[in-house]
Scaffold this motif. Structure first.
Motif, PDB file in Angstrom:
ATOM      1  N   LEU A  60       1.035  -1.038   0.106  1.00 33.10           N
ATOM      2  CA  LEU A  60      -0.397  -0.040  -0.038  1.00 33.10           C
ATOM      3  C   LEU A  60       1.162   1.319  -0.258  1.00 33.10           C
ATOM      4  N   ASN A  61       1.889   1.637   1.064  1.00 33.25           N
ATOM      5  CA  ASN A  61       2.807   2.193   0.708  1.00 33.25           C
ATOM      6  C   ASN A  61       3.485   2.741  -0.735  1.00 33.25           C
ATOM      7  N   ARG A  62       4.092   1.907  -1.448  1.00 30.02           N
ATOM      8  CA  ARG A  62       4.590   1.318  -2.740  1.00 30.02           C
ATOM      9  C   ARG A  62       3.617   2.586  -3.670  1.00 30.02           C
ATOM     10  N   LEU A  63       1.873   1.998  -3.466  1.00 29.30           N
ATOM     11  CA  LEU A  63       1.216   2.028  -4.534  1.00 29.30           C
ATOM     12  C   LEU A  63       0.398   4.179  -4.452  1.00 29.30           C
ATOM     13  N   TRP A  64       0.411   4.222  -3.139  1.00 32.04           N
ATOM     14  CA  TRP A  64       0.141   5.207  -2.095  1.00 32.04           C
ATOM     15  C   TRP A  64       0.847   6.043  -2.565  1.00 32.04           C
ATOM     16  N   THR A  65       1.411   5.838  -0.822  1.00 28.60           N
ATOM     17  CA  THR A  65       2.334   7.152  -0.164  1.00 28.60           C
ATOM     18  C   THR A  65       3.149   7.259  -0.545  1.00 28.60           C
ATOM     19  N   PHE A  66       3.816   6.754  -1.257  1.00 32.66           N
ATOM     20  CA  PHE A  66       4.731   7.178  -2.173  1.00 32.66           C
ATOM     21  C   PHE A  66       4.655   6.180  -3.915  1.00 32.66           C
ATOM     22  N   GLN A  67       4.182   7.119  -4.590  1.00 34.19           N
ATOM     23  CA  GLN A  67       3.724   6.318  -5.591  1.00 34.19           C
ATOM     24  C   GLN A  67       4.383   6.834  -6.863  1.00 34.19           C
ATOM     25  N   ASP A  68       5.582   8.240  -6.149  1.00 34.13           N
ATOM     26  CA  ASP A  68       6.053   8.464  -7.057  1.00 34.13           C
ATOM     27  C   ASP A  68       7.810   7.851  -7.076  1.00 34.13           C
ATOM     28  N   SER A  69       7.722   6.534  -6.369  1.00 31.05           N
ATOM     29  CA  SER A  69       8.881   6.157  -6.044  1.00 31.05           C
ATOM     30  C   SER A  69       9.200   5.226  -6.504  1.00 31.05           C
ATOM     31  N   ARG A  70       9.897   5.147  -7.885  1.00 35.15           N
ATOM     32  CA  ARG A  70      10.588   4.203  -8.879  1.00 35.15           C
ATOM     33  C   ARG A  70      11.900   4.354  -9.858  1.00 35.15           C
ATOM     34  N   SER A  71      12.519   4.873  -9.080  1.00 39.63           N
ATOM     35  CA  SER A  71      13.795   4.323  -9.645  1.00 39.63           C
ATOM     36  C   SER A  71      14.662   3.827  -8.637  1.00 39.63           C
ATOM     37  N   LYS A  72      14.224   2.953  -7.772  1.00 40.20           N
ATOM     38  CA  LYS A  72      14.452   1.801  -7.857  1.00 40.20           C
ATOM     39  C   LYS A  72      13.842   0.095  -7.470  1.00 40.20           C
ATOM     40  N   VAL A  76      14.750  -4.396  -4.401  1.00 39.89           N
ATOM     41  CA  VAL A  76      15.458  -3.811  -4.188  1.00 39.89           C
ATOM     42  C   VAL A  76      15.020  -2.723  -2.160  1.00 39.89           C
ATOM     43  N   GLN A  77      13.876  -2.060  -2.724  1.00 40.69           N
ATOM     44  CA  GLN A  77      12.919  -1.880  -2.250  1.00 40.69           C
ATOM     45  C   GLN A  77      12.251  -2.262  -1.289  1.00 40.69           C
ATOM     46  N   LEU A  78      11.351  -3.440  -0.655  1.00 41.90           N
ATOM     47  CA  LEU A  78      11.105  -4.429  -0.827  1.00 41.90           C
ATOM     48  C   LEU A  78      12.301  -5.027   0.626  1.00 41.90           C
ATOM     49  N   SER A  79      13.351  -5.397  -0.251  1.00 40.44           N
ATOM     50  CA  SER A  79      14.627  -5.322   0.540  1.00 40.44           C
ATOM     51  C   SER A  79      14.971  -4.738   1.978  1.00 40.44           C
ATOM     52  N   GLN A  80      14.744  -3.356   1.043  1.00 38.79           N
ATOM     53  CA  GLN A  80      14.927  -2.527   2.270  1.00 38.79           C
ATOM     54  C   GLN A  80      13.991  -2.057   3.195  1.00 38.79           C
ATOM     55  N   TYR A  81      12.657  -2.080   2.856  1.00 38.76           N
ATOM     56  CA  TYR A  81      11.825  -2.236   3.836  1.00 38.76           C
ATOM     57  C   TYR A  81      11.572  -3.066   4.959  1.00 38.76           C
ATOM     58  N   ALA A  82      12.159  -4.744   4.249  1.00 34.13           N
ATOM     59  CA  ALA A  82      11.930  -5.757   5.096  1.00 34.13           C
ATOM     60  C   ALA A  82      13.004  -5.356   6.680  1.00 34.13           C
ATOM     61  N   LEU A  83      13.892  -4.603   6.016  1.00 34.87           N
ATOM     62  CA  LEU A  83      15.024  -4.584   6.685  1.00 34.87           C
ATOM     63  C   LEU A  83      14.901  -2.935   7.769  1.00 34.87           C
TER      64      LEU A  83
END
Length: 158
Positions: A60-72, A76-83
């Motif tokens: 939900l955060n990738r799709l809505w809160t940070f919807q403009d975050s597409r350079s990663k 990679v993003q899921l790994s960072q989010y998980a960490l």
């Protein structure tokens, strides 16, 4: 840590908190299913419910809160989010255990709304831990996982 002060970041934090509220529903639902109905140990149930909420919140955060975050890349993003979430879990677990004992001591043998004191204490402890970890999660994810989103992007939307 304090909440963001720029209007765009306050809106982003509000979206993050809304996603977090939906994650809390997942978290509490899975926790109570496992701990109350299936008899799984509370700490183990808390860990499982946490990871279910993490997957829901990331999506939900990738799709809505940070919807403009597409350079990663998503991986990679899921790994960072998980960490970030694992660090949050390291904060949450001892806090949950400590708060559970404190709430249970405060409740004594009396429950609330017909619920057993253990159930009430564990849910209050979970709510406390979620609130504390939400601040860590927002700032770490905003400035690391989703750092490619400019602060002004959100101000021009909605």
């Amino acid at each position: 840590m304090t909440t963001p002060t720029r209007p765009s970041e306050r809106r982003r934090f509000a979206k993050f908190a809304t996603v977090g509220a939906s994650g809390a529903v997942v978290d509490f639902g899975v926790f109570n299913l496992l701990a109350t109905l299936l008899g799984v140990a509370p700490v183990a149930a808390s860990v499982v419910s946490f990871f279910c909420a993490v997957l829901s919140n990331y999506t939900l955060n990738r799709l809505w809160t940070f919807q403009d975050s597409r350079s990663k890349r998503k991986r990679v993003q899921l790994s960072q989010y998980a960490l970030v979430s694992v660090v949050g879990l390291a904060i949450r677990t001892p806090l949950f255990q400590y708060a559970s004992r404190g709430y249970l001591a405060a409740l004594g043998t009396g429950g609330l709304l017909g619920l057993a004191p253990e159930t009430v204490a564990h849910n209050l402890a979970l709510a406390t831990a979620i609130g504390v970890v939400m601040l860590w999660n927002f700032f770490a994810n905003r400035y690391w996982t989703f750092a490619d989103v400019a602060s002004s992007d959100l101000a021009n939307r909605d």
